[in-house]
Motif scaffolding. Structure first.
Motif, short mmCIF file in Angstrom:
data_model
loop_
_atom_site.label_atom_id
_atom_site.label_comp_id
_atom_site.label_asym_id
_atom_site.label_seq_id
_atom_site.Cartn_x
_atom_site.Cartn_y
_atom_site.Cartn_z
N ALA A 9 0.82 -1.23 0.00
CA ALA A 9 0.00 0.00 0.00
C ALA A 9 0.85 1.27 0.00
N SER A 10 2.15 1.15 -0.21
CA SER A 10 3.00 2.35 -0.20
C SER A 10 2.91 3.12 -1.51
N ARG A 11 2.45 2.45 -2.56
CA ARG A 11 2.45 3.09 -3.89
C ARG A 11 1.29 2.58 -4.72
N GLY A 12 1.09 3.23 -5.87
CA GLY A 12 0.24 2.70 -6.93
C GLY A 12 -1.18 2.33 -6.51
N ILE A 13 -1.62 1.17 -6.97
CA ILE A 13 -2.99 0.72 -6.74
C ILE A 13 -3.23 0.52 -5.24
N GLY A 14 -2.27 -0.07 -4.54
CA GLY A 14 -2.43 -0.32 -3.10
C GLY A 14 -2.63 0.97 -2.33
N ARG A 33 7.02 -3.22 1.74
CA ARG A 33 8.24 -3.98 2.02
C ARG A 33 9.39 -3.06 2.39
N SER A 34 9.68 -2.07 1.53
CA SER A 34 10.90 -1.30 1.76
C SER A 34 10.73 0.21 1.74
N ARG A 35 9.72 0.71 1.08
CA ARG A 35 9.62 2.17 0.90
C ARG A 35 8.89 2.83 2.06
N GLN A 36 9.62 2.98 3.15
CA GLN A 36 8.99 3.51 4.36
C GLN A 36 8.49 4.95 4.19
N PHE A 58 6.05 -5.69 6.22
CA PHE A 58 6.65 -7.03 6.21
C PHE A 58 6.82 -7.47 4.78
N ASP A 59 7.76 -8.38 4.58
CA ASP A 59 7.97 -8.96 3.25
C ASP A 59 7.02 -10.15 3.16
N LEU A 60 6.00 -10.04 2.33
CA LEU A 60 5.00 -11.11 2.36
C LEU A 60 5.45 -12.39 1.68
N ASN A 87 -5.21 -8.38 -1.14
CA ASN A 87 -3.92 -8.95 -1.53
C ASN A 87 -3.49 -8.27 -2.82
N ASN A 88 -2.75 -7.18 -2.64
CA ASN A 88 -2.42 -6.31 -3.77
C ASN A 88 -0.95 -6.35 -4.16
N ALA A 89 -0.05 -6.59 -3.21
CA ALA A 89 1.38 -6.48 -3.51
C ALA A 89 1.76 -7.40 -4.67
N ASN A 152 6.15 -15.96 -15.96
CA ASN A 152 6.16 -16.01 -14.49
C ASN A 152 4.96 -15.26 -13.91
N TYR A 153 4.78 -14.05 -14.36
CA TYR A 153 3.71 -13.18 -13.85
C TYR A 153 2.33 -13.73 -14.24
N SER A 154 2.18 -14.15 -15.48
CA SER A 154 0.90 -14.71 -15.93
C SER A 154 0.55 -15.97 -15.14
N ALA A 156 1.56 -16.77 -12.07
CA ALA A 156 1.22 -16.42 -10.68
C ALA A 156 -0.18 -15.80 -10.61
N LYS A 157 -0.48 -14.92 -11.55
CA LYS A 157 -1.78 -14.25 -11.52
C LYS A 157 -2.93 -15.21 -11.88
N ALA A 158 -2.67 -16.17 -12.77
CA ALA A 158 -3.69 -17.17 -13.10
C ALA A 158 -3.90 -18.10 -11.90
N PHE A 185 -4.05 -2.19 -18.13
CA PHE A 185 -2.90 -1.29 -17.92
C PHE A 185 -3.32 -0.12 -17.03
N ILE A 186 -2.69 -0.01 -15.87
CA ILE A 186 -2.99 1.06 -14.92
C ILE A 186 -1.72 1.89 -14.74
N ALA A 187 -1.88 3.21 -14.71
CA ALA A 187 -0.70 4.10 -14.62
C ALA A 187 -0.11 4.10 -13.21
N THR A 188 0.95 3.32 -13.03
CA THR A 188 1.66 3.26 -11.74
C THR A 188 3.15 3.08 -12.04
N ASP A 189 3.96 2.97 -10.98
CA ASP A 189 5.40 2.70 -11.17
C ASP A 189 5.61 1.43 -11.98
P1 NAP Z 1 3.68 -0.84 -7.76
O1 NAP Z 1 3.34 0.60 -7.99
O2 NAP Z 1 4.96 -1.38 -8.30
O3 NAP Z 1 3.60 -1.13 -6.18
C1 NAP Z 1 3.88 -2.41 -5.71
C2 NAP Z 1 3.62 -2.46 -4.21
O4 NAP Z 1 3.86 -3.79 -3.75
C3 NAP Z 1 4.53 -1.55 -3.41
O5 NAP Z 1 3.77 -1.01 -2.35
C4 NAP Z 1 5.58 -2.51 -2.86
O6 NAP Z 1 6.18 -2.11 -1.62
C5 NAP Z 1 4.74 -3.75 -2.64
N1 NAP Z 1 5.52 -4.97 -2.57
C6 NAP Z 1 6.27 -5.54 -3.55
N2 NAP Z 1 6.85 -6.67 -3.09
C7 NAP Z 1 6.45 -6.80 -1.80
C8 NAP Z 1 6.72 -7.76 -0.77
N3 NAP Z 1 7.52 -8.81 -1.00
N4 NAP Z 1 6.15 -7.58 0.44
C9 NAP Z 1 5.35 -6.52 0.69
N5 NAP Z 1 5.05 -5.59 -0.25
C10 NAP Z 1 5.62 -5.73 -1.45
O7 NAP Z 1 2.55 -1.79 -8.35
P2 NAP Z 1 1.04 -1.49 -8.84
O8 NAP Z 1 1.08 -1.17 -10.28
O9 NAP Z 1 0.36 -0.59 -7.91
O10 NAP Z 1 0.44 -2.96 -8.72
C11 NAP Z 1 -0.34 -3.39 -7.62
C12 NAP Z 1 -0.90 -4.77 -7.94
O11 NAP Z 1 -1.71 -4.68 -9.11
C13 NAP Z 1 0.17 -5.81 -8.26
O12 NAP Z 1 -0.23 -7.06 -7.76
C14 NAP Z 1 0.19 -5.84 -9.76
O13 NAP Z 1 0.66 -7.07 -10.24
C15 NAP Z 1 -1.27 -5.63 -10.06
N6 NAP Z 1 -1.54 -5.13 -11.41
C16 NAP Z 1 -1.03 -3.93 -11.81
C17 NAP Z 1 -1.30 -3.48 -13.09
C18 NAP Z 1 -0.78 -2.17 -13.60
O14 NAP Z 1 -0.96 -1.91 -14.79
N7 NAP Z 1 -0.15 -1.33 -12.79
C19 NAP Z 1 -2.07 -4.26 -13.95
C20 NAP Z 1 -2.58 -5.47 -13.49
C21 NAP Z 1 -2.31 -5.90 -12.22
P3 NAP Z 1 7.51 -1.14 -1.60
O15 NAP Z 1 7.02 0.20 -2.05
O16 NAP Z 1 7.95 -1.13 -0.18
O17 NAP Z 1 8.49 -1.73 -2.53
#
Ligand code: NAP
Length: 242
Positions: A9-14, A33-36, A58-60, A87-89, A152-154, A156-158, A185-189
């Protein structure tokens, strides 16, 4: 009190989900995990809007770290439980399979799939005891359709979708729902290195989605109004064919 835990939840969708659930009135546990500094900023924003949140790093992918963090939280909160789990990470480590190394395969499946398992198993008992729970798993278009360079990603997500459907049937009678959300496609890191100008030509809506749009769907699935929806995969992708 009922809490919502959002992993990653430190960034993006979370982050967007954490802010939104706080607005809906949930005290929110902000996992990262790391971005306090980023996580502290999420906490600050929630509190500035009059909400309540706590950091829960925590590192999940590490089952011991999951256990320690959640047991510690429960020790401090004997009368509270997590009724909403998002469950977003997730991480990406793309490569054509022929070039993919073991680390790339395992790191992605460890976070997305094993992380889901460790955290969800740990929190299920309280939800079942209280006969109240919402589990929302952030899958992906990639898990429905498969995307080249993301075996790998496909995978895990499936797998997350399979687990969603199985668990939904296990816990439905106890008023716990389990659903998956599959963003396109969602605009995040995570997507900032992609060629947005080219990719958006493939998207009927003509643009990448916003994290807040995913958060709004998650908020509905977390609400009491979604009680009869379970075991579903809901796409949010601007009409991209899946
Ligand atoms: P993101 O901006 O890269 O953020 C990822 C988040 O996951 C960060 O808060 C990160 O924490 C955390 N994280 C990564 N590894 C972790 C671990 N081992 N333990 C705890 N936290 C961990 O990603 P996002 O784009 O928001 O994506 C969120 C979810 O949506 C993901 O599951 C992604 O696969 C899914 N998704 C995204 C998109 C897209 O287009 N963006 C599309 C489909 C699905 P730190 O900041 O501490 O590193």
């Amino acid at each position: 009190m009922e809490y919502a835990l959002v992993t990653g939840a430190s960034r993006g969708i979370g982050k967007a989900v954490a802010l939104r659930l706080a607005r809906e009135g949930f005290p929110v546990l902000v996992n990262y995990r790391s971005r306090q500094a980023d996580a502290e900023e999420v906490l600050r924003q929630i509190e500035a809007e009059g909400g309540k949140a706590e950091l829960l790093p925590f590192d999940l992918a590490d089952p011991k770290a999951v256990e320690v963090a959640l047991a510690q939280w429960e020790g401090v909160h004997p009368d509270d439980y997590v009724s909403v789990l998002v469950n977003n990470a997730g991480i990406r480590s793309d490569s054509l399979m022929i070039f993919m190394n073991d680390e790339q395969w395992h790191s992605v499946t460890d976070v997305t799939l094993n992380g889901f398992f460790y955290v969800t198993r740990r929190l299920l008992k309280e939800m079942l005891t209280h006969r109240n729970g919402r589990i929302i798993n952030i899958s992906s278009l990639s898990g429905l359709k498969g995307l080249p360079g993301q075996a790998n990603y496909s995978a895990a997500k499936a797998a997350l979708i399979g687990a969603t459907k199985a668990l939904a049937q296990e816990v439905a009678a106890r008023k716990v729902t389990v659903n998956a959300v599959a963003p396109g496609f969602i605009a995040t890191d995570m997507t900032k290195d992609l060629d947005e100008a080219e990719l958006k030509k493939l998207i009927p809506a003509g643009r990448f989605g916003k994290p807040e749009e995913v958060a709004s769907l998650v908020a509905f699935l977390a609400s009491k109004e979604s009680a009869y929806i379970t075991g579903q995969v809901i796409s949010i992708n601007g009409g991209l064919y899946t």
